[in-house]
Design a protein around this motif. Structure first.
Motif, PDB file in Angstrom:
ATOM      1  N   ASP A  20     -57.841 -27.501   8.310  1.00 17.64           N
ATOM      2  CA  ASP A  20     -57.979 -28.005   9.689  1.00 17.64           C
ATOM      3  C   ASP A  20     -58.922 -29.211   9.744  1.00 17.64           C
ATOM      4  OD1 ASP A  20     -56.276 -26.021  10.538  1.00 17.64           O
ATOM      5  OD2 ASP A  20     -57.899 -24.638  11.116  1.00 17.64           O
ATOM      6  N   ILE A  21     -60.003 -29.155   8.959  1.00 21.82           N
ATOM      7  CA  ILE A  21     -60.942 -30.283   8.943  1.00 21.82           C
ATOM      8  C   ILE A  21     -60.275 -31.517   8.356  1.00 21.82           C
ATOM      9  CG2 ILE A  21     -63.089 -31.134   7.916  1.00 21.82           C
ATOM     10  CD1 ILE A  21     -64.219 -28.322   8.166  1.00 21.82           C
ATOM     11  N   PHE A  22     -59.492 -31.346   7.283  1.00 18.65           N
ATOM     12  CA  PHE A  22     -58.792 -32.495   6.694  1.00 18.65           C
ATOM     13  C   PHE A  22     -57.831 -33.124   7.700  1.00 18.65           C
ATOM     14  CE2 PHE A  22     -59.339 -30.818   2.101  1.00 18.65           C
ATOM     15  CZ  PHE A  22     -60.555 -31.471   2.010  1.00 18.65           C
ATOM     16  N   ARG A  23     -57.149 -32.292   8.462  1.00 15.00           N
ATOM     17  CA  ARG A  23     -56.218 -32.825   9.473  1.00 15.00           C
ATOM     18  C   ARG A  23     -57.001 -33.564  10.567  1.00 15.00           C
ATOM     19  NH1 ARG A  23     -52.364 -28.411  11.783  1.00 15.00           N
ATOM     20  NH2 ARG A  23     -54.400 -27.641  12.492  1.00 15.00           N
ATOM     21  N   ALA A  24     -58.150 -33.006  10.970  1.00 11.89           N
ATOM     22  CA  ALA A  24     -58.973 -33.691  11.971  1.00 11.89           C
ATOM     23  C   ALA A  24     -59.519 -35.008  11.440  1.00 11.89           C
ATOM     24  CB  ALA A  24     -60.120 -32.771  12.413  1.00 11.89           C
ATOM     25  N   LEU A  25     -59.897 -35.036  10.148  1.00 11.58           N
ATOM     26  CA  LEU A  25     -60.397 -36.270   9.547  1.00 11.58           C
ATOM     27  C   LEU A  25     -59.300 -37.330   9.496  1.00 11.58           C
ATOM     28  CD1 LEU A  25     -62.566 -34.859   6.609  1.00 11.58           C
ATOM     29  CD2 LEU A  25     -63.401 -35.983   8.672  1.00 11.58           C
ATOM     30  N   GLN A  26     -58.100 -36.902   9.151  1.00  8.34           N
ATOM     31  CA  GLN A  26     -56.998 -37.850   9.076  1.00  8.34           C
ATOM     32  C   GLN A  26     -56.721 -38.468  10.451  1.00  8.34           C
ATOM     33  OE1 GLN A  26     -53.368 -36.113   7.626  1.00  8.34           O
ATOM     34  NE2 GLN A  26     -52.261 -38.061   7.546  1.00  8.34           N
ATOM     35  N   ASN A  27     -56.691 -37.633  11.481  1.00  7.70           N
ATOM     36  CA  ASN A  27     -56.461 -38.154  12.837  1.00  7.70           C
ATOM     37  C   ASN A  27     -57.620 -39.027  13.311  1.00  7.70           C
ATOM     38  OD1 ASN A  27     -54.009 -36.737  12.983  1.00  7.70           O
ATOM     39  ND2 ASN A  27     -54.984 -34.899  13.826  1.00  7.70           N
ATOM     40  N   GLY A  28     -58.826 -38.619  12.936  1.00 10.83           N
ATOM     41  CA  GLY A  28     -59.987 -39.390  13.362  1.00 10.83           C
ATOM     42  C   GLY A  28     -60.023 -40.779  12.757  1.00 10.83           C
ATOM     43  N   PHE A  29     -59.732 -40.881  11.477  1.00  9.58           N
ATOM     44  CA  PHE A  29     -59.742 -42.200  10.839  1.00  9.58           C
ATOM     45  C   PHE A  29     -58.570 -43.060  11.325  1.00  9.58           C
ATOM     46  CE2 PHE A  29     -62.539 -40.222   7.621  1.00  9.58           C
ATOM     47  CZ  PHE A  29     -63.532 -41.183   7.608  1.00  9.58           C
ATOM     48  N   LYS A  31     -57.629 -43.090  14.404  1.00  7.07           N
ATOM     49  CA  LYS A  31     -58.097 -43.605  15.689  1.00  7.07           C
ATOM     50  C   LYS A  31     -59.141 -44.706  15.528  1.00  7.07           C
ATOM     51  CE  LYS A  31     -57.368 -39.264  18.193  1.00  7.07           C
ATOM     52  NZ  LYS A  31     -58.028 -38.153  18.951  1.00  7.07           N
ATOM     53  N   MET A  32     -59.787 -44.765  14.361  1.00  7.10           N
ATOM     54  CA  MET A  32     -60.841 -45.760  14.159  1.00  7.10           C
ATOM     55  C   MET A  32     -60.309 -47.179  14.326  1.00  7.10           C
ATOM     56  SD  MET A  32     -63.976 -44.665  13.536  1.00  7.10           S
ATOM     57  CE  MET A  32     -64.689 -46.021  12.622  1.00  7.10           C
ATOM     58  N   ASP A  33     -59.077 -47.428  13.837  1.00  9.11           N
ATOM     59  CA  ASP A  33     -58.508 -48.777  13.929  1.00  9.11           C
ATOM     60  C   ASP A  33     -58.136 -49.150  15.369  1.00  9.11           C
ATOM     61  OD1 ASP A  33     -58.762 -49.082  11.198  1.00  9.11           O
ATOM     62  OD2 ASP A  33     -56.763 -48.248  10.802  1.00  9.11           O
ATOM     63  N   LYS A  34     -57.941 -48.127  16.203  1.00  8.49           N
ATOM     64  CA  LYS A  34     -57.555 -48.399  17.585  1.00  8.49           C
ATOM     65  C   LYS A  34     -58.783 -48.627  18.481  1.00  8.49           C
ATOM     66  CE  LYS A  34     -53.390 -45.548  17.129  1.00  8.49           C
ATOM     67  NZ  LYS A  34     -52.654 -44.388  17.655  1.00  8.49           N
ATOM     68  N   ILE A  35     -59.950 -48.236  18.018  1.00  2.96           N
ATOM     69  CA  ILE A  35     -61.168 -48.395  18.821  1.00  2.96           C
ATOM     70  C   ILE A  35     -61.737 -49.789  18.566  1.00  2.96           C
ATOM     71  CG2 ILE A  35     -63.509 -47.538  19.241  1.00  2.96           C
ATOM     72  CD1 ILE A  35     -62.567 -44.791  18.306  1.00  2.96           C
ATOM     73  N   GLU A  46     -69.736 -41.109  13.224  1.00  5.51           N
ATOM     74  CA  GLU A  46     -70.770 -40.071  13.126  1.00  5.51           C
ATOM     75  C   GLU A  46     -70.154 -38.680  13.256  1.00  5.51           C
ATOM     76  OE1 GLU A  46     -75.040 -38.921  15.275  1.00  5.51           O
ATOM     77  OE2 GLU A  46     -73.904 -40.700  15.879  1.00  5.51           O
ATOM     78  N   ASP A  47     -69.207 -38.544  14.176  1.00  4.75           N
ATOM     79  CA  ASP A  47     -68.523 -37.248  14.323  1.00  4.75           C
ATOM     80  C   ASP A  47     -67.738 -36.895  13.056  1.00  4.75           C
ATOM     81  OD1 ASP A  47     -69.550 -37.109  16.868  1.00  4.75           O
ATOM     82  OD2 ASP A  47     -67.733 -37.901  17.835  1.00  4.75           O
ATOM     83  N   LEU A  48     -67.072 -37.879  12.498  1.00  6.45           N
ATOM     84  CA  LEU A  48     -66.318 -37.626  11.259  1.00  6.45           C
ATOM     85  C   LEU A  48     -67.251 -37.257  10.111  1.00  6.45           C
ATOM     86  CD1 LEU A  48     -63.679 -40.511  11.486  1.00  6.45           C
ATOM     87  CD2 LEU A  48     -63.322 -38.079  11.975  1.00  6.45           C
ATOM     88  N   THR A  49     -68.410 -37.873  10.081  1.00  6.64           N
ATOM     89  CA  THR A  49     -69.386 -37.534   9.041  1.00  6.64           C
ATOM     90  C   THR A  49     -69.827 -36.087   9.165  1.00  6.64           C
ATOM     91  OG1 THR A  49     -70.175 -39.818   8.991  1.00  6.64           O
ATOM     92  CG2 THR A  49     -71.627 -38.155   8.063  1.00  6.64           C
ATOM     93  N   GLY A  50     -70.032 -35.616  10.411  1.00  6.88           N
ATOM     94  CA  GLY A  50     -70.385 -34.210  10.608  1.00  6.88           C
ATOM     95  C   GLY A  50     -69.291 -33.281  10.122  1.00  6.88           C
ATOM     96  N   LEU A  92     -61.623 -34.682  -0.101  1.00  5.99           N
ATOM     97  CA  LEU A  92     -62.855 -35.001   0.623  1.00  5.99           C
ATOM     98  C   LEU A  92     -63.453 -36.318   0.139  1.00  5.99           C
ATOM     99  CD1 LEU A  92     -65.057 -34.230   2.639  1.00  5.99           C
ATOM    100  CD2 LEU A  92     -66.158 -32.898   0.824  1.00  5.99           C
ATOM    101  N   ASN A  93     -63.381 -36.569  -1.161  1.00  9.57           N
ATOM    102  CA  ASN A  93     -63.897 -37.830  -1.701  1.00  9.57           C
ATOM    103  C   ASN A  93     -63.153 -39.032  -1.147  1.00  9.57           C
ATOM    104  OD1 ASN A  93     -66.134 -37.280  -3.297  1.00  9.57           O
ATOM    105  ND2 ASN A  93     -64.888 -36.627  -5.028  1.00  9.57           N
ATOM    106  N   SER A  94     -61.846 -38.874  -0.940  1.00  9.74           N
ATOM    107  CA  SER A  94     -61.083 -39.992  -0.386  1.00  9.74           C
ATOM    108  C   SER A  94     -61.567 -40.323   1.025  1.00  9.74           C
ATOM    109  CB  SER A  94     -59.594 -39.643  -0.372  1.00  9.74           C
ATOM    110  OG  SER A  94     -59.352 -38.540   0.494  1.00  9.74           O
ATOM    111  N   TYR A  95     -61.895 -39.307   1.814  1.00  5.69           N
ATOM    112  CA  TYR A  95     -62.420 -39.554   3.156  1.00  5.69           C
ATOM    113  C   TYR A  95     -63.845 -40.122   3.104  1.00  5.69           C
ATOM    114  CZ  TYR A  95     -58.407 -37.068   5.087  1.00  5.69           C
ATOM    115  OH  TYR A  95     -57.135 -36.691   5.436  1.00  5.69           O
ATOM    116  N   VAL A  96     -64.598 -39.666   2.100  1.00  9.95           N
ATOM    117  CA  VAL A  96     -65.950 -40.223   1.936  1.00  9.95           C
ATOM    118  C   VAL A  96     -65.881 -41.721   1.644  1.00  9.95           C
ATOM    119  CG1 VAL A  96     -68.029 -40.195   0.503  1.00  9.95           C
ATOM    120  CG2 VAL A  96     -67.007 -38.046   1.237  1.00  9.95           C
TER     121      VAL A  96
END
Length: 275
Positions: A20-29, A31-35, A46-50, A92-96
């Protein structure tokens, strides 16, 4: 991949949370390009880092339970579980790496959180986790990570140069201000010397005036005594004109009574002489 790996209920729960966290990270990143707002991007990062920190904790918990159950499971199951753990570490390393890329673009290095640095008192060594993380990364990921770290180092060096330049400027301004204050203190010291000299001269003048006043008072007292003496002699002469013990005051005419008596005596003498 998780459905093919036999797991205990506890490991299945942890694996589901990590998924679930990996799916949330994927969606979060995504959205980063749209912000567009940098502040919102920093908050999102910061939220993704948490979430990544929580994922790391769950992976460690997964590894702990795996080691506790290693003796109970067959070798094939342990191998599949270890492969699953390595896959989670690699993911996780790829998201890091992706987080560091966005963080570098935002210039938000001051809020950087090291996910894989273990502090003092940790139950597991940080070096072992880092080795496992690095071993799970591909060569391209390692190259990208190295480049990102070099970029961050260059940025840190540039910031350090700016800080040094600003420090030198502040030091120069401080030295100039101290020089001005030193000159001002010297001027104040000279003015204080002048005031002290003026006060000394004024004190001497006051003493001289005091001595003159004292002398004038003595003279006035002496004159007053002389006047009192003269008045006393005049009074005594008037009251006791026959007193020979009191000498006449020079320049003062004898009493009128004595003058008339003398004239009368002269007239009587002339009268008797004529006879």
């Amino acid at each position: 991949m998780a459905s093919d790996v036999p797991m205990s209920p506890e490991l299945e729960q942890i694996d589901g949370e990590i998924h679930d966290i990996f799916r949330a990270l994927q969606n979060g990143f995504q959205k980063m390009d749209k912000i567009k707002d940098s502040n919102r991007q920093a908050k999102q990062l910061e939220d993704l880092t948490g979430k990544m920190k929580e994922c790391k904790r769950l992976i460690k918990e997964f590894d702990r339970i795996l080691k506790d159950d290693e003796s109970k499971n067959p070798p094939e199951t342990n191998k599949l579980l270890n492969d699953r753990k390595q896959f989670m570490i690699k993911e996780l390393n790829s998201y890091v790496t992706l987080r560091k890329t966005y963080q570098s673009s935002l210039g938000n290095n001051n809020k950087r959180v090291e996910l894989f640095d273990m502090g003092a008192g940790s139950s597991e060594p940080a070096a072992e986790d880092n080795i496992q993380m690095a071993s799970a990364m591909t060569n391209q990921q390692l190259i990208d990570t190295g480049r990102n770290q070099m970029d961050q180092t260059d940025q840190a060096i540039e910031r350090s140069k700016m800080v040094v330049h600003q420090t030198v400027e502040v030091g120069t301004q401080t030295a100039a201000a101290l020089t001005q204050q030193t000159e001002q203190m010297k001027r104040i010291g000279n003015e204080l010397d002048s005031v002290h000299f003026s006060l000394k001269k004024a004190s001497q003048l006051v003493k001289e005036i005091g001595r003159q006043v004292a002398t004038d008072k003595c003279i006035m007292a002496f004159l007053f005594l002389i006047v009192l003496g003269v008045i006393a002699i005049i009074v005594v002469k008037i009251v006791h004109p026959q007193n020979k013990n009191i000498r006449d005051i020079p320049g003062l005419a004898p009493p009128a009574q004595n003058f008339q008596i003398n004239n009368r005596r002269l007239l009587w003498a002339e009268a008797f002489t004529g006879l």
